[in-house]
Design a protein around this motif. Structure first.
Motif, PDB file in Angstrom:
ATOM      1  N   GLU A 116      48.230  26.791  37.959  1.00 35.98           N
ATOM      2  CA  GLU A 116      47.085  25.881  38.569  1.00 35.98           C
ATOM      3  C   GLU A 116      46.836  26.276  39.959  1.00 35.98           C
ATOM      4  OE1 GLU A 116      48.926  22.138  37.844  1.00 35.98           O
ATOM      5  OE2 GLU A 116      48.356  22.340  35.530  1.00 35.98           O
ATOM      6  N   LEU A 117      46.552  27.689  40.244  1.00 33.25           N
ATOM      7  CA  LEU A 117      46.136  27.975  41.258  1.00 33.25           C
ATOM      8  C   LEU A 117      44.684  27.512  41.828  1.00 33.25           C
ATOM      9  CD1 LEU A 117      47.185  31.862  40.948  1.00 33.25           C
ATOM     10  CD2 LEU A 117      48.363  30.011  42.059  1.00 33.25           C
ATOM     11  N   LYS A 122      53.142  37.233  47.381  1.00 32.61           N
ATOM     12  CA  LYS A 122      53.469  35.939  48.167  1.00 32.61           C
ATOM     13  C   LYS A 122      54.159  34.904  47.283  1.00 32.61           C
ATOM     14  CE  LYS A 122      50.087  37.336  51.524  1.00 32.61           C
ATOM     15  NZ  LYS A 122      48.672  37.108  52.267  1.00 32.61           N
ATOM     16  N   LEU A 123      53.555  34.941  46.333  1.00 31.20           N
ATOM     17  CA  LEU A 123      54.030  33.661  45.450  1.00 31.20           C
ATOM     18  C   LEU A 123      55.410  33.789  44.934  1.00 31.20           C
ATOM     19  CD1 LEU A 123      50.816  32.844  43.262  1.00 31.20           C
ATOM     20  CD2 LEU A 123      51.653  31.588  45.285  1.00 31.20           C
ATOM     21  N   ILE A 124      55.786  35.337  44.426  1.00 29.41           N
ATOM     22  CA  ILE A 124      57.216  35.447  44.121  1.00 29.41           C
ATOM     23  C   ILE A 124      58.216  35.348  45.212  1.00 29.41           C
ATOM     24  CG2 ILE A 124      58.560  37.291  43.211  1.00 29.41           C
ATOM     25  CD1 ILE A 124      56.321  38.138  41.528  1.00 29.41           C
ATOM     26  N   LYS A 125      57.779  36.045  46.338  1.00 32.56           N
ATOM     27  CA  LYS A 125      58.590  35.792  47.627  1.00 32.56           C
ATOM     28  C   LYS A 125      58.780  34.231  47.837  1.00 32.56           C
ATOM     29  CE  LYS A 125      58.900  37.333  52.304  1.00 32.56           C
ATOM     30  NZ  LYS A 125      58.388  38.253  53.431  1.00 32.56           N
ATOM     31  N   THR A 147      44.212  28.792  47.269  1.00 34.07           N
ATOM     32  CA  THR A 147      45.314  29.711  47.328  1.00 34.07           C
ATOM     33  C   THR A 147      45.006  31.325  47.259  1.00 34.07           C
ATOM     34  OG1 THR A 147      46.755  28.246  46.860  1.00 34.07           O
ATOM     35  CG2 THR A 147      47.584  30.110  46.268  1.00 34.07           C
ATOM     36  N   ILE A 148      44.222  31.173  46.136  1.00 32.71           N
ATOM     37  CA  ILE A 148      43.539  32.680  45.932  1.00 32.71           C
ATOM     38  C   ILE A 148      42.764  33.331  46.860  1.00 32.71           C
ATOM     39  CG2 ILE A 148      42.049  34.041  44.257  1.00 32.71           C
ATOM     40  CD1 ILE A 148      42.721  31.860  41.968  1.00 32.71           C
ATOM     41  N   VAL A 149      41.900  32.803  47.674  1.00 33.21           N
ATOM     42  CA  VAL A 149      41.160  33.224  48.640  1.00 33.21           C
ATOM     43  C   VAL A 149      41.948  33.652  49.895  1.00 33.21           C
ATOM     44  CG1 VAL A 149      39.608  32.635  50.432  1.00 33.21           C
ATOM     45  CG2 VAL A 149      39.004  32.277  48.018  1.00 33.21           C
ATOM     46  N   GLU A 150      43.043  32.877  50.325  1.00 31.47           N
ATOM     47  CA  GLU A 150      43.692  33.233  51.460  1.00 31.47           C
ATOM     48  C   GLU A 150      45.015  33.959  51.404  1.00 31.47           C
ATOM     49  OE1 GLU A 150      44.617  29.559  53.666  1.00 31.47           O
ATOM     50  OE2 GLU A 150      42.431  29.299  53.995  1.00 31.47           O
ATOM     51  N   ASN A 151      45.270  34.474  49.968  1.00 29.14           N
ATOM     52  CA  ASN A 151      46.338  35.247  49.832  1.00 29.14           C
ATOM     53  C   ASN A 151      46.251  36.528  49.117  1.00 29.14           C
ATOM     54  OD1 ASN A 151      48.737  33.599  50.593  1.00 29.14           O
ATOM     55  ND2 ASN A 151      47.638  32.155  49.686  1.00 29.14           N
TER      56      ASN A 151
END
Length: 353
Positions: free
Chosen positions: A236-237, A181-184, A241-245
């Motif tokens: 710096e996540l 998702k982050l790369i997209k 962001t981590i939990v929901e993705n």
């Protein structure tokens, strides 16, 4: 295809009931929960459902609380796995030993490793509880874990182990889902010097973020690298962001999904060399379609029996119609005419033999 409801119901009752893959609910971040992130990884003796864990490693966010053990599998390590993780079984004075780079490792039985792993989790949870007044939720995150590490850990550990993790409020997460998702979204921190974006594998992510490499396919090195990527990099996540993705799922759901996939795999074998040929990829249907049929609970003999009793329209109906009990209008498998024609064509050919 027009067919009276009572006729379809008869066909439906003749065939096995539909099976559905368990669907996990989207997990939202909650401010009143303390997320105790632990990074884990495994190395195994094979890649299939019979795989046994040979190395199990886990670390906390600070890398100050680590566990890494080598495990003696009951079966030997296949050539592909050995090429990747450099582990192999050798006999020394008639005794099986686990080795890496020709060095004998101290390997313990799997049951002992699981006891140590549960003890590690308990200690980590207690440490977290001593630092917060919030509810503690422990998240075991690994790269490509939902496909590989989580099912292998739960399959090796069994239902009781899964239930114990559930009672400890331990969840599983997959950083591969996060980075896709982050790369997209073209996050600038994941852009290379040449303007391209990092690939999703862990080695590429590490190279992009730190311009360095690490000793991949060693479980301990992998967890330390992933910890650095997630919690000590320019990304710096946030915890949110981590939990929901990261496709969080609880052990009960993960174990149910594992059972579904194992059942699908078992049924899938009935199609090999008949409707599809995985070695040559030149069958009547692709493996993907065979998996969809098997995943719905239908085996090769089930389709053959439906064809024998109800003909081509029976096969088309059971594959293309939604179950009578479903609220969805989606087909049990597919409505694609080309695929349905290929399946019917196969049974028409075999019935003439």
């Amino acid at each position: 295809m027009a067919m009276p409801p009572n006729q379809f119901k008869e066909i439906e009752n003749f065939a096995p009931k539909i099976t559905l893959r368990p669907v996990a609910k989207q997990v939202k971040y909650e401010d009143n929960i303390f997320y105790n992130f632990l990074i884990f990884d495994t190395e195994t003796n094979a890649t299939g459902k019979s795989a046994e864990i040979c190395q199990l490693s886990v670390t906390d966010k600070s890398a100050s609380h680590k566990l890494s053990v080598y495990i003696m599998p009951t079966q030997d390590i296949d050539l592909y796995a050995s090429k990747v993780n450099k582990l192999k079984i050798v006999k020394i004075n008639g005794e099986r030993k686990l080795c890496k780079d020709d060095k004998v490792l101290r390997a313990i039985p799997f049951d002992t490793s699981i006891t140590q792993f549960k003890s590690y989790l308990s200690q980590s949870i207690n440490i977290a509880k001593n630092t917060t007044n919030k509810q503690v939720r422990t998240v075991l995150i690994g790269h490509n874990a939902s496909t590989f590490d989580t099912p292998i850990l739960l399959r090796n550990g069994g239902k009781e182990f899964s239930s114990e993790l559930q009672s400890m409020d331990v969840w599983f997460a997959d950083s591969l889902s996060l980075f896709k998702k982050l790369i997209k979204s073209q996050l600038p921190a994941l852009q290379n010097a040449d303007g391209t974006f990092s690939k999703t594998n862990q080695s590429s992510l590490y190279k992009t973020l730190f311009n360095q490499t690490f000793d991949a396919h060693d479980a301990l090195e992998d967890v330390l690298a992933l910890r650095k990527i997630l919690f000590s990099s320019k990304l710096e996540l946030s915890n949110k962001t981590i939990v929901e993705n990261s496709a969080l799922t609880n052990p009960n759901h993960a174990f149910e999904d594992l059972e579904y996939l194992d059942g699908r795999h078992q049924i899938l074998q009935s199609f090999r060399g008949k409707l599809y040929n995985p070695e040559r990829n030149d069958g009547f249907i692709t493996k993907t379609i065979a998996e969809k049929i098997a995943g719905s609970g239908l085996g090769y003999e089930d389709l053959k029996n439906v064809y024998s009793r109800y003909g081509k329209y029976g096969v088309i109906a059971i594959l293309s119609r939604p179950p009578s009990s479903a609220t969805s209008t989606s087909p049990r498998v597919t409505r694609t005419g080309r695929i349905l024609a290929a399946i019917v064509g196969h049974f028409q050919c075999t019935s003439r033999l």
